[in-house]
Design an enzyme around this catalytic site. Structure first.
Site, PDB file in Angstrom:
ATOM      1  N   HIS A   1       0.794  -1.239   0.000  1.00  0.00           N
ATOM      2  CA  HIS A   1       0.000   0.000   0.000  1.00  0.00           C
ATOM      3  C   HIS A   1       0.821   1.281   0.000  1.00  0.00           C
ATOM      4  CE1 HIS A   1       1.028  -0.037   4.244  1.00  0.00           C
ATOM      5  NE2 HIS A   1       0.600   1.203   4.335  1.00  0.00           N
TER       6      HIS A   1
HETATM    7  N1  UDP Z   1      -3.712  -5.411   8.595  1.00  0.00           N
HETATM    8  C1  UDP Z   1      -5.000  -5.908   8.750  1.00  0.00           C
HETATM    9  N2  UDP Z   1      -5.657  -6.340   7.622  1.00  0.00           N
HETATM   10  C2  UDP Z   1      -5.092  -6.315   6.372  1.00  0.00           C
HETATM   11  C3  UDP Z   1      -3.777  -5.810   6.246  1.00  0.00           C
HETATM   12  C4  UDP Z   1      -3.112  -5.349   7.375  1.00  0.00           C
HETATM   13  O1  UDP Z   1      -5.514  -5.968   9.859  1.00  0.00           O
HETATM   14  O2  UDP Z   1      -5.742  -6.724   5.413  1.00  0.00           O
HETATM   15  C5  UDP Z   1      -3.005  -4.965   9.802  1.00  0.00           C
HETATM   16  C6  UDP Z   1      -1.664  -5.624  10.010  1.00  0.00           C
HETATM   17  O3  UDP Z   1      -1.817  -6.859  10.661  1.00  0.00           O
HETATM   18  C7  UDP Z   1      -0.918  -4.599  10.842  1.00  0.00           C
HETATM   19  C8  UDP Z   1      -1.500  -3.287  10.361  1.00  0.00           C
HETATM   20  O4  UDP Z   1      -2.698  -3.592   9.663  1.00  0.00           O
HETATM   21  O5  UDP Z   1      -1.201  -4.746  12.210  1.00  0.00           O
HETATM   22  C9  UDP Z   1      -0.538  -2.593   9.450  1.00  0.00           C
HETATM   23  O6  UDP Z   1      -1.156  -1.523   8.869  1.00  0.00           O
HETATM   24  P1  UDP Z   1      -0.757  -0.937   7.455  1.00  0.00           P
HETATM   25  O7  UDP Z   1      -0.009  -1.948   6.692  1.00  0.00           O
HETATM   26  O8  UDP Z   1      -2.009  -0.383   6.856  1.00  0.00           O
HETATM   27  O9  UDP Z   1       0.154   0.322   7.833  1.00  0.00           O
HETATM   28  P2  UDP Z   1       1.678   0.480   8.262  1.00  0.00           P
HETATM   29  O10 UDP Z   1       1.980  -0.504   9.343  1.00  0.00           O
HETATM   30  O11 UDP Z   1       2.510   0.296   7.038  1.00  0.00           O
HETATM   31  O12 UDP Z   1       1.756   1.887   8.760  1.00  0.00           O
END
Ligand code: UDP
Length: 363
Positions: free
Chosen positions: A207
């Site tokens: 993403h």
């Molecule tokens: N996550 C979720 N469902 C999904 C994809 C990710 O619950 O389909 C969770 C994942 O387990 C983690 C969090 O979202 O705890 C990560 O968020 P994201 O990847 O959106 O953002 P980032 O961590 O890169 O800021």
């Protein structure tokens, strides 16, 4: 202490699930959530409040979409209005999204102390919107809750020192440890897992703007995942931003029976998928760490990472999407491997430590 916590995006709901439940137990601490509305789909927002016992937000600004300036500006205006009326003792923000920056900036300008959970992380890539958000937030924060030693050193090298930095560990570690048992106690696990009938699979999430806003990079990732899916099933819960870009580019992600593009998962389903996967391919910050929590090899489709200790210990490999062949090489090298035993994120007590520090603060 009367605290307002600003959240807006998926990873912040998960972090809040770990800390809010701890704050609720404390006498003298009152926390209310302000949701900026940055993420709003049921499967990007509501599902987390439903499943993880997070208190319902007292305010939802409904601000989402548009370019960064417009989004951050509208959030800033809405948050300021709430803070001027409510006059909280402190404002708490998580991570590195536009909601983080808007919350921190609105509070700092009103002389309300800011607590930043996940302070000090750096990619050293100022082209990432998240890097700008986190650097600015750290420089106006009153409490900097750093998840790792590397994060503390990053803050020192920017001239932020002293007791306002607290090395507390990572609240996402707390969340993973706690919710893995909650997920296992459910009678029904992830539907997509049932469809795989026990076949091994790779879990993918993409993403980051650097991958979705660059059509060459996204095409390379799709090609590499399609090739990988000829050998092993690949499950890819599509972030709405990624789904939108794929549709605009006319990229067919269903051309191979082994690639399963599905809707975003709730957190309980997601961590069960991570536990069951052979390998994780991602550009997410949180997912890199969850791969490690569950002992899975991870390939991160970026040039750099904020969680360098996992690369150093051999749990994570950086593989920027320069070519599908380069990604294939990284996938093959990672499958079946593990890294060194390390414990860089604490033992699941970061939320307790943050709550202790806030509770002991005399403002
Ligand atoms: N996550 C979720 N469902 C999904 C994809 C990710 O619950 O389909 C969770 C994942 O387990 C983690 C969090 O979202 O705890 C990560 O968020 P994201 O990847 O959106 O953002 P980032 O961590 O890169 O800021």
């Amino acid at each position: 202490m009367n605290l307002i916590t600003v959240v807006g995006a998926r990873p912040q709901f998960i972090k809040a699930a770990a800390l809010s439940s701890e704050l609720q137990k404390r006498t003298g601490m009152q926390e209310r959530l302000l949701h900026t509305g940055q993420h709003f789909d049921d499967n990007m927002s509501n599902v987390f409040f439903r499943e993880l016992g997070i208190p319902a937000p007292c305010w939802n600004l409904g601000v989402n979409g548009g370019p960064h300036g417009a989004m951050t500006g509208a959030q800033l205006e809405g948050i300021e209005r709430v803070l001027m009326k409510e006059k909280p003792d402190a404002v708490l923000v998580y991570g590195d999204t536009n909601s983080t920056l808007a919350g921190a900036l609105a509070a700092a300008k009103l002389h309300i102390p800011v607590a930043h959970v996940e302070a000090g992380l750096r990619s050293f890539n100022r082209r990432m919107p998240e890097e700008v958000n986190r650097v600015l937030t750290d420089h106006v924060a009153h409490w900097l809750f750093a998840p790792t030693e590397a994060a503390v050193l990053n803050l020192h090298s920017e001239g932020i020192t002293g007791s306002k930095i607290q090395l507390v560990g990572d609240v996402m570690c707390d969340a993973a440890l706690h919710f893995v048992a909650v997920a296992a106690a459910r009678t029904q696990g992830p539907q997509v897992l049932e469809g795989l009938s026990g076949r091994p699979f790779v879990l993918a999430t993409i993403h980051r703007a650097e991958n979705t806003d660059n059509s060459e990079a996204l095409q390379t990732i799709v090609q590499a995942l399609l090739e990988l899916a000829r050998d092993i099933d690949v499950v890819w819960p599509l972030h709405p931003r990624t789904r939108g870009v794929l549709a605009n580019l006319g990229l067919n992600v269903n051309a191979n029976a082994g690639l399963h593009c599905i809707e975003p998962l709730g957190y309980l389903d997601m961590i069960q998928m991570e536990q069951s996967a052979q390998m994780i391919v991602t550009d997410s910050g949180g997912v890199q760490k969850e791969a490690f929590f569950f002992g899975k090899p991870c390939v991160t489709l970026r040039d750099e990472t904020e969680w360098i200790e996992l690369v150093e210990a051999g749990w994570n490999r950086l593989a920027p999407p320069t070519s599908a062949a380069a990604l294939q090489t990284a996938f093959r090298a990672a499958l079946g491997t593990t890294g060194k035993a390390i414990e860089p994120y604490g033992r699941g007590d970061a939320a307790r430590r943050i709550a202790d520090i806030l509770q002991a603060s005399s403002l």
